[in-house]
Design an enzyme around this catalytic site. Structure first.
Site, PDB file in Angstrom:
ATOM      1  CG  HIS A 361      -1.805   0.904   1.468  1.00  0.00           C
ATOM      2  ND1 HIS A 361      -1.723   2.238   1.641  1.00  0.00           N
ATOM      3  CD2 HIS A 361      -3.308   0.778   1.348  1.00  0.00           C
ATOM      4  CE1 HIS A 361      -2.671   3.003   1.717  1.00  0.00           C
ATOM      5  NE2 HIS A 361      -3.808   2.305   1.448  1.00  0.00           N
ATOM      6  CD  GLN A 441      -6.820  -4.496   3.679  1.00  0.00           C
ATOM      7  OE1 GLN A 441      -7.721  -5.426   3.653  1.00  0.00           O
ATOM      8  NE2 GLN A 441      -6.953  -3.115   3.573  1.00  0.00           N
ATOM      9  CE  LYS A 464      -8.091  -0.735   6.131  1.00  0.00           C
ATOM     10  NZ  LYS A 464      -8.598  -0.302   4.727  1.00  0.00           N
ATOM     11  CB  CYS A 602      -3.637   3.750  -1.626  1.00  0.00           C
ATOM     12  SG  CYS A 602      -4.796   4.723  -1.574  1.00  0.00           S
TER      13      CYS A 602
END
Length: 648
Positions: A361, A441, A464, A602
């Protein structure tokens, strides 16, 4: 309808507690001799009264009648009248006797948006996953849901043998035979497996769980290993992972968008919040709101306790060795910048090298570019193969005597690739190099153990993992944090200040300058509590099965190309569609109430590695369903058909 059966019989010494013991209860004396009405009349009247009881709650709240051990004759009489298939029950916890199962409605797949009904599936020959779905949602005799009960603890085999002693309230429950004709819908994450299901497909970190769970084929029902089921896991009455019960915990999933139910498939961008998190935030502002650590008054004590309790919850979640290793920040981006500007600025010099990967990212690229530019250092990049997997041989070749740091993603936000973190960290440490792992993530999909993976730093964002925005975490090994200078100065992080010098507090306080995001840290703690009550292994199994289902669904659409097909993946499905711009696909899906991300996420370098500037990115969470995947696939089909009706 439930029927309360009150059985009054003698105990072993032929007497009733609290009643005269000199009466021969086995004799022919009538009830008047004891000064009581006939027990048979009491039982008959009670049965008639409770048979018409209007609600389960009223039964649950009714006066508890002291139950005596029934005689063998009375048990036989009741069981002969209260047979439910092959299961005989004379009582259930907190409710009266159930006399019959409710009728089981047929299960069907909802109609596809755009006017295609389930009966029309045969007209779409390329929709192969539909036939599979139809076969999965077949059930012969599912156990019924009990109103008012959201969670059911599955008894062990031993408990079943001693069933009366294991039921709360000591109500007498006898099971003479478990029905043999019971099978479960083969939905993703089911804890009851069909007799022909066998062992599920491999999913990396779940292999260990698979070794615990007995997936051998058997003519009997298979339950997931009890130690993997938290006491409060949402289960259906058939023992399945109950996604509908979970969905009820998320108020926003009841929203309608463009007249359609919201289908949230943008979980890689942010996840929604369960009611438990919303309530915890509200409670904080209603009863605990104060700054922390700085006052002796009651609200300050409450706020401090809640804030530090959240830190302890994060420590347990990551399996860190101490709360001193847990720093609260605004999110993953700030977390990486903190490490770059504190440890990095102190330890990286001219001509030193920093290794990152193609999968990163922007938040794990830009801070290291800035540091390298400032220090005259260099970035070196780990390549990936055509499936989006890191090339480990090439990774190890990048290490030189000038390598100082590695920063890499645990899971790619653009492709869903799960990187082999343990191996990557071990290789770096073998070369004497420190490692940061970006877990933004990963934390909502994969159990994380920082002591097991041995990362020097591990970072993630609360939003998240079903927590609030504006809160994140840095885990750092104690010796590294103690020897790093803070990157921001201000209140709360100092031990003493004069005009000549400042003495900082120890970690984590010295990295938390100013007033922190107290309420959202508390909310993050509530989110971690929620996830851990259900169990990440259970969530991961469900999400993996749903990912397999969704991958099959999308792969059957002509002209749709998945970007990133690693063997080890989390719940991300990036794709491009021939003849369509990604933003047009995203807009068309939004019209159907389906939220996906369309753009570069991104993560421009990794998308350009695959020759694209942007993708459409559905991303899954444990509250998504097969029906929502079907709606996604159908909307894409309809979009293609509107542009080129002759395709199908």
């Amino acid at each position: 309808m439930f029927k309360l059966v009150i059985i009054m019989t003698t105990n072993n010494n032929n007497s009733f507690p609290g009643l005269p013991n000199d009466i021969d209860w086995n004799g022919a004396l009538n009830a008047a001799e004891a000064g009581l009405p006939d027990p048979a009349i009491i039982a008959r009247l009670a049965n008639e009264f409770f048979t018409e009881s209007p609600s389960l709650e009223e039964v649950k709240d009714s006066t508890v009648v002291q139950k005596q051990e029934p005689s063998e004759a009375s048990i036989t009489e009741v069981l002969n009248r209260e047979v439910i298939s092959n299961v005989k029950i004379t009582g259930l916890p907190g409710i009266a006797t159930q006399t019959q199962f409710p009728p089981v409605p047929p299960v069907s797949i909802p109609g596809i948006p755009g006017g295609v009904s389930a009966s029309d599936f045969s007209t779409i020959p390329t929709f192969s996953f539909i036939e599979e779905a139809r076969s999965l949602f077949t059930t012969t005799l599912p156990l019924p849901a009990v109103p008012g009960i959201d969670t059911i603890k599955i008894p062990t085999e031993t408990e079943l043998k001693d069933f009366p002693g294991t039921i709360p309230g000591n109500l007498n429950v006898q099971i003479t035979e478990i029905p043999k004709e019971v099978s479960s819908p083969q939905v993703p994450g089911s804890l009851l497996r069909d007799v022909n299901a066998g062992r599920p497909a491999n999913f990396g970190f779940l292999d260990e769980a698979n070794s615990i769970i007995n997936w051998e084929q058997s003519p009997e029902i298979k339950l997931i290993s009890p130690e993997l089921i938290p006491d409060s896991i949402p289960l259906s009455s058939a023992g399945l992972f109950d996604v509908e019960a979970i969905r009820r915990d998320f108020p926003i999933l009841q929203e309608r968008v463009n007249g359609r139910p919201l289908i949230w498939l943008d979980n890689a961008a942010t996840t929604h919040k369960p009611q438990a998190v919303i309530d915890r935030l509200s409670y904080f502002y209603e009863h605990e709101n104060s700054n922390v650590h700085r006052a002796a008054h009651t609200l300050a004590a409450r706020a401090t306790d809640a804030y530090e309790a959240a830190r302890e919850k994060v420590r347990r979640f990551l399996n860190a060795s101490s709360t001193k290793e847990i720093i609260f920040v605004r999110g993953t981006t700030e977390a990486i910048n903190l490490v770059a500007q504190s440890w990095g600025r102190q330890n990286i010099n001219k001509d030193d090298e920093i290794i990152i990967t193609w999968l990163e990212h922007h938040a794990n690229i830009v801070p290291w570019q800035q540091l390298a530019s400032e220090k005259g250092a260099k970035l070196r990049i780990v390549p990936v193969n055509n499936q989006g997997e890191l090339l480990l041989d090439e990774y190890e070749k990048l290490f030189t005597r000038r390598t100082r740091f590695v920063s890499l993603a645990h899971v790619s936000n653009a492709l869903g690739t799960i990187t082999p973190v343990n191996e990557l960290v071990e290789i770096a440490h073998r070369h004497g190099v420190r490692v940061l792992v970006d877990g933004a993530q990963a934390v909502s999909h994969i159990p994380v153990d920082v002591q097991a993976n041995n990362a020097d730093f591990y970072v993630f964002s609360g939003h998240k993992i079903f927590g609030p925005t504006g809160i994140g975490v840095v885990y750092g090994k104690s010796e590294l944090l103690d020897n790093s200078q803070p990157w921001q100065g201000g209140g709360n992080m100092i031990a003493d200040v004069t005009f000549e010098r400042t003495i900082y507090q120890q970690a984590p306080a010295k990295f938390e300058a100013g007033t922190g995001n107290i309420a959202d840290a508390v909310g993050l703690g509530a989110a971690l509590d929620y996830v851990q009550r259900i169990g990440l292994i259970n969530l991961s199994r469900y999400e993996h099965d749903l990912l397999v289902y969704a991958t099959d669904a999308l792969q059957n659409i002509p002209g749709l190309h998945l970007i990133g097909t690693a063997k080890e993946k989390a719940s991300v499905l990036s794709f491009v569609l021939d003849g369509f711009r990604t933003e047009d696909v995203g807009s068309a899906l939004a019209q159907e109430g389906i939220a996906v991300r369309a753009g570069h996420h991104c993560a421009q370098p990794i998308l350009r590695r695959f020759g694209v500037e942007s993708t459409v990115r559905p991303s899954l969470a444990f509250y998504n369903t097969c029906q929502e995947v079907d709606a996604l696939a159908a909307a894409i089909w309809n979009l293609k058909n509107e542009r080129a009706p002759g395709l199908v």
